[in-house]
Scaffold this active site. Structure first.
Site, short mmCIF file in Angstrom:
data_model
loop_
_atom_site.label_atom_id
_atom_site.label_comp_id
_atom_site.label_asym_id
_atom_site.label_seq_id
_atom_site.Cartn_x
_atom_site.Cartn_y
_atom_site.Cartn_z
N ARG A 296 -20.49 21.12 -0.04
CA ARG A 296 -21.35 22.29 0.14
C ARG A 296 -20.53 23.57 0.08
NH1 ARG A 296 -25.84 22.64 4.85
NH2 ARG A 296 -26.61 20.90 3.60
N THR B 256 -22.67 29.89 -0.61
CA THR B 256 -24.04 29.71 -1.11
C THR B 256 -24.79 28.61 -0.37
OG1 THR B 256 -23.43 28.07 -2.78
CG2 THR B 256 -23.26 30.39 -3.40
N ASP C 154 -20.53 9.99 9.67
CA ASP C 154 -19.73 9.88 10.88
C ASP C 154 -19.97 8.54 11.59
OD1 ASP C 154 -18.51 12.31 10.50
OD2 ASP C 154 -19.81 13.41 11.88
N ASP D 174 -25.47 11.97 12.12
CA ASP D 174 -24.72 12.06 10.87
C ASP D 174 -24.36 10.66 10.41
OD1 ASP D 174 -22.28 12.21 9.12
OD2 ASP D 174 -22.59 14.37 9.41
#
Length: 209
Positions: free
Chosen positions: A104, A108, A203, A200
Protein backbone atom coordinates in the site's frame (compact mmCIF):
# COMPACT_ATOMS: atom_id res chain seq x y z
CA UNK A 1 -22.31 -8.90 -13.57
CA UNK A 2 -20.29 -10.83 -11.00
CA UNK A 3 -22.04 -13.50 -8.99
CA UNK A 4 -21.30 -13.84 -5.28
CA UNK A 5 -21.40 -17.30 -3.70
CA UNK A 6 -21.36 -17.70 0.10
CA UNK A 7 -20.73 -21.33 1.05
CA UNK A 8 -23.06 -22.56 3.79
CA UNK A 9 -21.58 -26.05 4.10
CA UNK A 10 -21.70 -27.07 7.79
CA UNK A 11 -18.01 -28.09 7.91
CA UNK A 12 -16.93 -24.73 6.46
CA UNK A 13 -19.09 -22.79 8.88
CA UNK A 14 -17.98 -24.89 11.86
CA UNK A 15 -14.28 -24.43 11.14
CA UNK A 16 -14.75 -20.73 10.38
CA UNK A 17 -16.05 -20.25 13.93
CA UNK A 18 -12.72 -21.43 15.35
CA UNK A 19 -10.79 -19.35 12.81
CA UNK A 20 -12.60 -16.24 14.07
CA UNK A 21 -11.99 -17.05 17.74
CA UNK A 22 -9.23 -14.80 19.11
CA UNK A 23 -8.09 -17.57 21.47
CA UNK A 24 -7.16 -19.86 18.55
CA UNK A 25 -3.35 -20.07 18.38
CA UNK A 26 -1.16 -19.76 15.29
CA UNK A 27 -0.72 -23.50 14.67
CA UNK A 28 -4.42 -24.30 14.94
CA UNK A 29 -5.37 -21.17 12.98
CA UNK A 30 -3.07 -22.19 10.13
CA UNK A 31 -4.44 -25.74 10.09
CA UNK A 32 -8.05 -24.54 10.08
CA UNK A 33 -7.46 -22.07 7.23
CA UNK A 34 -5.82 -24.89 5.28
CA UNK A 35 -8.82 -27.18 5.89
CA UNK A 36 -11.41 -24.55 4.97
CA UNK A 37 -9.49 -23.73 1.79
CA UNK A 38 -9.66 -27.41 0.79
CA UNK A 39 -13.40 -27.50 1.45
CA UNK A 40 -13.92 -24.29 -0.51
CA UNK A 41 -11.91 -25.76 -3.41
CA UNK A 42 -14.41 -28.61 -3.50
CA UNK A 43 -17.25 -26.06 -3.88
CA UNK A 44 -15.53 -23.63 -6.27
CA UNK A 45 -14.76 -26.41 -8.76
CA UNK A 46 -18.33 -27.72 -8.85
CA UNK A 47 -18.94 -26.33 -12.36
CA UNK A 48 -15.73 -27.62 -14.01
CA UNK A 49 -16.54 -29.30 -17.35
CA UNK A 50 -16.13 -33.06 -17.71
CA UNK A 51 -15.38 -35.31 -20.66
CA UNK A 52 -16.21 -38.98 -21.18
CA UNK A 53 -13.35 -41.46 -21.05
CA UNK A 54 -12.98 -45.22 -20.86
CA UNK A 55 -10.54 -46.86 -18.46
CA UNK A 56 -9.66 -50.49 -17.82
CA UNK A 57 -10.49 -51.65 -14.31
CA UNK A 58 -9.17 -55.03 -13.05
CA UNK A 59 -12.53 -56.45 -14.12
CA UNK A 60 -13.08 -54.73 -17.46
CA UNK A 61 -13.68 -51.42 -19.27
CA UNK A 62 -15.53 -48.64 -17.45
CA UNK A 63 -17.07 -45.52 -18.90
CA UNK A 64 -16.01 -42.66 -16.64
CA UNK A 65 -15.32 -38.90 -16.46
CA UNK A 66 -12.27 -36.64 -16.48
CA UNK A 67 -12.01 -32.89 -15.98
CA UNK A 68 -11.91 -31.09 -19.32
CA UNK A 69 -11.58 -27.48 -20.42
CA UNK A 70 -9.03 -24.95 -19.20
CA UNK A 71 -6.27 -25.96 -16.82
CA UNK A 72 -6.32 -24.32 -13.39
CA UNK A 73 -3.97 -21.76 -11.86
CA UNK A 74 -3.91 -20.55 -8.26
CA UNK A 75 -2.73 -17.02 -7.50
CA UNK A 76 -2.41 -16.16 -3.81
CA UNK A 77 -2.04 -12.48 -2.96
CA UNK A 78 1.09 -12.20 -0.81
CA UNK A 79 1.37 -12.83 1.97
CA UNK A 80 -1.87 -13.99 3.62
CA UNK A 81 -3.07 -15.81 0.50
CA UNK A 82 -0.23 -18.31 0.96
CA UNK A 83 -2.10 -19.80 3.93
CA UNK A 84 -4.82 -21.17 1.65
CA UNK A 85 -2.73 -22.61 -1.18
CA UNK A 86 -1.76 -26.02 0.23
CA UNK A 87 -5.34 -26.90 1.12
CA UNK A 88 -6.48 -26.18 -2.42
CA UNK A 89 -3.52 -28.06 -3.94
CA UNK A 90 -4.49 -31.18 -2.01
CA UNK A 91 -7.78 -31.12 -3.90
CA UNK A 92 -6.31 -29.94 -7.25
CA UNK A 93 -2.69 -31.18 -7.27
CA UNK A 94 -2.21 -30.49 -11.00
CA UNK A 95 -2.91 -26.75 -10.61
CA UNK A 96 -0.01 -24.36 -11.23
CA UNK A 97 0.68 -21.64 -8.67
CA UNK A 98 1.52 -18.01 -9.46
CA UNK A 99 2.00 -15.15 -7.02
CA UNK A 100 1.04 -11.49 -6.86
CA UNK A 101 2.71 -9.17 -4.35
CA UNK A 102 1.18 -5.79 -3.50
CA UNK A 103 2.01 -3.05 -1.01
CA UNK A 104 0.00 0.00 0.00
CA UNK A 105 1.42 3.35 -1.08
CA UNK A 106 1.66 5.42 2.14
CA UNK A 107 0.56 8.60 0.37
CA UNK A 108 -2.21 7.43 -1.94
CA UNK A 109 -3.15 4.40 0.23
CA UNK A 110 -3.67 2.48 -3.01
CA UNK A 111 -2.13 -0.95 -3.67
CA UNK A 112 0.99 -1.04 -5.83
CA UNK A 113 2.23 -4.16 -7.61
CA UNK A 114 5.78 -5.16 -6.63
CA UNK A 115 5.94 -8.81 -7.67
CA UNK A 116 4.10 -10.95 -10.22
CA UNK A 117 5.07 -14.46 -11.30
CA UNK A 118 2.56 -16.51 -13.29
CA UNK A 119 2.59 -19.78 -15.24
CA UNK A 120 3.82 -19.31 -18.81
CA UNK A 121 0.52 -20.45 -20.38
CA UNK A 122 -1.62 -17.71 -18.84
CA UNK A 123 -4.16 -17.60 -21.68
CA UNK A 124 -4.86 -21.33 -21.35
CA UNK A 125 -5.72 -21.32 -17.66
CA UNK A 126 -8.66 -20.53 -15.42
CA UNK A 127 -7.26 -18.64 -12.42
CA UNK A 128 -8.43 -18.55 -8.84
CA UNK A 129 -7.14 -15.46 -7.01
CA UNK A 130 -6.83 -16.23 -3.30
CA UNK A 131 -6.86 -13.93 -0.28
CA UNK A 132 -8.38 -14.72 3.13
CA UNK A 133 -9.87 -11.23 3.55
CA UNK A 134 -11.79 -9.07 1.09
CA UNK A 135 -11.92 -5.79 3.00
CA UNK A 136 -11.67 -2.57 0.97
CA UNK A 137 -11.30 -4.57 -2.25
CA UNK A 138 -8.26 -2.61 -3.43
CA UNK A 139 -5.77 -5.48 -3.34
CA UNK A 140 -8.15 -7.91 -5.05
CA UNK A 141 -8.93 -5.42 -7.83
CA UNK A 142 -5.23 -4.73 -8.43
CA UNK A 143 -4.33 -8.45 -8.37
CA UNK A 144 -7.00 -9.18 -10.97
CA UNK A 145 -5.72 -6.24 -13.01
CA UNK A 146 -2.25 -7.80 -12.90
CA UNK A 147 -3.57 -11.09 -14.28
CA UNK A 148 -5.64 -9.47 -17.02
CA UNK A 149 -2.69 -7.34 -18.15
CA UNK A 150 -0.77 -10.57 -18.71
CA UNK A 151 -3.48 -12.27 -20.74
CA UNK A 152 -5.73 -14.05 -18.22
CA UNK A 153 -9.34 -14.15 -19.35
CA UNK A 154 -11.05 -16.51 -16.89
CA UNK A 155 -10.70 -15.51 -13.23
CA UNK A 156 -12.46 -16.30 -9.95
CA UNK A 157 -11.85 -14.68 -6.56
CA UNK A 158 -11.82 -16.84 -3.41
CA UNK A 159 -11.81 -15.36 0.11
CA UNK A 160 -12.69 -16.59 3.58
CA UNK A 161 -14.45 -13.44 4.73
CA UNK A 162 -15.62 -10.31 2.93
CA UNK A 163 -17.10 -6.94 3.77
CA UNK A 164 -19.98 -5.77 1.55
CA UNK A 165 -17.98 -2.66 0.61
CA UNK A 166 -15.12 -4.72 -0.81
CA UNK A 167 -17.46 -7.02 -2.71
CA UNK A 168 -19.09 -4.03 -4.42
CA UNK A 169 -15.70 -2.54 -5.36
CA UNK A 170 -14.60 -5.81 -7.01
CA UNK A 171 -17.94 -6.26 -8.79
CA UNK A 172 -17.75 -2.74 -10.18
CA UNK A 173 -14.13 -3.03 -11.34
CA UNK A 174 -14.38 -6.62 -12.63
CA UNK A 175 -17.97 -7.58 -13.48
CA UNK A 176 -16.70 -10.74 -15.19
CA UNK A 177 -15.12 -12.16 -12.00
CA UNK A 178 -17.29 -14.27 -9.69
CA UNK A 179 -16.59 -14.12 -5.94
CA UNK A 180 -16.58 -17.14 -3.62
CA UNK A 181 -16.76 -16.65 0.16
CA UNK A 182 -17.11 -18.60 3.39
CA UNK A 183 -18.85 -15.58 5.01
CA UNK A 184 -20.13 -12.12 4.20
CA UNK A 185 -19.63 -9.94 7.26
CA UNK A 186 -21.31 -6.76 8.46
CA UNK A 187 -19.08 -3.87 7.41
CA UNK A 188 -15.66 -2.19 7.49
CA UNK A 189 -14.62 -0.13 10.51
CA UNK A 190 -12.83 3.23 10.31
CA UNK A 191 -9.45 1.46 10.05
CA UNK A 192 -10.56 -0.67 7.11
CA UNK A 193 -10.88 -3.89 9.13
CA UNK A 194 -13.76 -6.28 8.53
CA UNK A 195 -16.30 -6.36 11.39
CA UNK A 196 -16.55 -8.82 13.09
CA UNK A 197 -13.92 -10.45 10.84
CA UNK A 198 -11.01 -12.35 12.35
CA UNK A 199 -8.32 -9.70 12.80
CA UNK A 200 -5.23 -9.58 10.57
CA UNK A 201 -5.11 -12.90 8.69
CA UNK A 202 -1.42 -12.59 7.81
CA UNK A 203 -0.37 -11.92 11.39
CA UNK A 204 -2.47 -14.79 12.70
CA UNK A 205 -1.17 -17.20 10.05
CA UNK A 206 2.51 -16.38 10.50
CA UNK A 207 2.64 -15.37 14.15
CA UNK A 208 3.64 -11.76 13.51
CA UNK A 209 2.29 -8.46 14.81
Amino acid sequence: MSKVFVFDHPLIQHKLTYIRDKSTGTKEFRELVDEVAALMAFEITRDLPLQDVTVETPVGPAKSKKIAGKKLGLVPILRAGLGMVDGILRMIPAARVGHVGLYRDPETLKPVEYYVKLPADVEEREFIVIDPMLATGGSAVEAINSLKKRGATTIKLMCLIAAPEGVEIVKEAHPDVDIYLAAMDEKLNEKGYIVPGLGDAGDRLFGTK
